[in-house]
Motif scaffolding. Structure first.
Motif, mmCIF file in Angstrom:
data_model
loop_
_atom_site.group_PDB
_atom_site.id
_atom_site.type_symbol
_atom_site.label_atom_id
_atom_site.label_comp_id
_atom_site.label_asym_id
_atom_site.label_seq_id
_atom_site.Cartn_x
_atom_site.Cartn_y
_atom_site.Cartn_z
ATOM 1 N N UNK A 55 0.835 -1.198 0.000
ATOM 2 C CA UNK A 55 0.000 0.000 0.000
ATOM 3 C C UNK A 55 0.873 1.252 0.000
ATOM 4 N N UNK A 56 2.022 1.188 0.701
ATOM 5 C CA UNK A 56 2.991 2.290 0.666
ATOM 6 C C UNK A 56 3.406 2.604 -0.768
ATOM 7 N N UNK A 110 -9.644 -7.903 -7.389
ATOM 8 C CA UNK A 110 -9.114 -6.733 -8.113
ATOM 9 C C UNK A 110 -8.765 -7.086 -9.545
ATOM 10 N N UNK A 111 -8.051 -8.206 -9.725
ATOM 11 C CA UNK A 111 -7.630 -8.600 -11.073
ATOM 12 C C UNK A 111 -8.824 -8.958 -11.948
ATOM 13 N N UNK A 135 -7.911 4.292 -16.554
ATOM 14 C CA UNK A 135 -7.075 3.563 -15.598
ATOM 15 C C UNK A 135 -7.768 3.574 -14.261
ATOM 16 N N UNK A 136 -7.966 2.407 -13.688
ATOM 17 C CA UNK A 136 -8.556 2.336 -12.368
ATOM 18 C C UNK A 136 -7.474 2.223 -11.325
ATOM 19 N N UNK A 137 -7.842 2.518 -10.069
ATOM 20 C CA UNK A 137 -6.870 2.348 -8.995
ATOM 21 C C UNK A 137 -6.532 3.644 -8.332
ATOM 22 N N UNK A 138 -5.594 3.546 -7.365
ATOM 23 C CA UNK A 138 -5.278 4.673 -6.504
ATOM 24 C C UNK A 138 -4.527 5.764 -7.218
ATOM 25 N N UNK A 190 -8.945 -3.207 -5.108
ATOM 26 C CA UNK A 190 -9.584 -3.570 -3.844
ATOM 27 C C UNK A 190 -8.577 -3.772 -2.714
ATOM 28 N N UNK A 191 -7.326 -3.382 -2.946
ATOM 29 C CA UNK A 191 -6.324 -3.548 -1.885
ATOM 30 C C UNK A 191 -6.672 -2.718 -0.657
#
Length: 359
Positions: A81-82, A313-314, A334-337, A252-253
């Motif tokens: 996550x970092x 997530x995948x 693009x999805x994600x953080x 989803x992390x």
């Protein structure tokens, strides 16, 4: 678990030697690591961590071995996550890819030092104040909520802390290789490299706040806490380059980590009730009917949560990347953080600080 001062000294010395070797063997000369190099070293450090855990189980008992593995899995997940935030920071400061290794190395060392301090403080508090488990548990439940619904929408490079640093520290507008300061016109200036390192150090401090209470919810042994953190951080630099593209797919992390933090928070509150000494709770007597969650269940729960979050997530990102006929959609969102920035490698290496991060 009996850990002598000599074992502590040897463990810390070996940890330092690993990072010294990493610097001189891989980081000192700026370069972009290949996938093969990153994969080999990531596998080496993960294998080393697993062997160490087996050693703890064989020497000190498998209950302690289980605590180590649960702690290592939790800290590794939090460390990944970092990487989301590290990616955002280096994108925001437009760090050239060949210099990213040095930034990551310094950031990881700062993280280990900060976590070492938090580990010592946490061990002292736990030894002297049993009620600290209530605070740790409540903190983790709050952080679980923030993790689930807060996300990584903001860029630490543009935060108030970094804005203050920019006002105080005289800066150049461009990188000067991997130098953190340069002399121009007889005056010393900081480069964007220094700002990036400061930002990552600040991020490390914030992440240590949830990292240390989380692992103390799984074990009271300071030695296990330290070694699990050290092994989780070892190889994190290589992992960054190995799964940089995959990070965007782990949508989803954050939710998976929220579930883990909430679970450990509940576990801490149960433990606090079980060893209660607060006079206004059950008259200062322990609530022995409150169950203690066994370490084998914690290990199984954490592992299962990580697997479910990763697979979900995948599956989601693969499904979102195709149209109604099942064909891949090129150029889709693009999805994600790191949605607003994308990988640092896609940024123009010649982009200056004033033209990028300060916008």
């Amino acid at each position: 678990m009996q850990v002598t001062p000599l074992i502590w000294i040897i463990t810390i010395a070996v940890t330092i030697l690993f990072f010294v070797y990493e610097f001189f063997a891989h980081v000192r000369k700026p370069h972009e690591p290949s996938i093969g190099e990153s994969a080999r070293w990531s596998a080496f450090y993960i294998g080393l961590a697993l062997v160490f855990g087996v050693g703890i189980g064989m020497v000190s008992g498998w209950n302690f071995g289980g605590e180590y593995f649960a702690g290592y899995l939790t800290e590794k997940a939090l460390s990944i996550d970092n990487l989301f935030v590290f990616l955002i920071v280096m994108s925001g400061f437009a760090v050239p890819k060949k210099y990213q290794q040095k930034v990551l190395m310094v950031g990881i060392i700062i993280a280990l030092v900060l976590r070492g301090g938090f580990i010592a403080i946490g061990a002292t508090l736990i030894e002297n104040f049993s009620w600290i488990f209530y605070i740790f548990g409540a903190l983790l439940l709050f952080l679980a909520y923030k993790q689930a619904f807060g996300g990584h929408d903001s860029n630490p490079a543009d935060g108030k802390f970094m804005q203050l640093v920019r006002r105080v520290v005289p800066l150049t507008d461009e990188y000067h290789e991997d130098k953190i300061t340069v002399k121009q016109g007889g005056k010393r200036f900081a480069t964007p490299m220094l700002l990036t390192i400061i930002a990552i150090g600040f991020v490390d401090l914030i992440f240590a706040v949830d990292s240390i209470p989380a692992i103390y919810g799984l074990t009271n042994e300071a030695y296990i806490v330290f070694t699990a953190n050290a092994f989780a951080l070892m190889g994190l630099r290589q992992l960054f380059f190995l799964i940089g593209g995959l990070l965007e797919r782990l949508v989803y992390l954050a939710q998976g980590l929220a579930v883990i933090l909430a679970f450990i928070g509940v576990k801490l509150v149960f433990h606090a009730l079980h060893v209660n000494e607060l006079p206004f709770v059950n008259g200062g007597q322990p609530l022995l009917w409150v169950p203690e969650i066994p370490i084998w269940f914690s290990l199984l729960f954490i592992f299962a949560t990580i697997v479910v979050a990763t697979v979900a997530s995948l599956v989601k990102t693969r499904k979102d990347g195709k149209d109604d006929d099942g064909r891949p959609v090129h150029g889709g969102p693009v999805t994600g953080a790191v949605q607003q920035q994308g990988p640092a490698s896609d940024l123009d290496e010649d982009r200056s600080l004033s033209g990028g991060a300060s916008k």
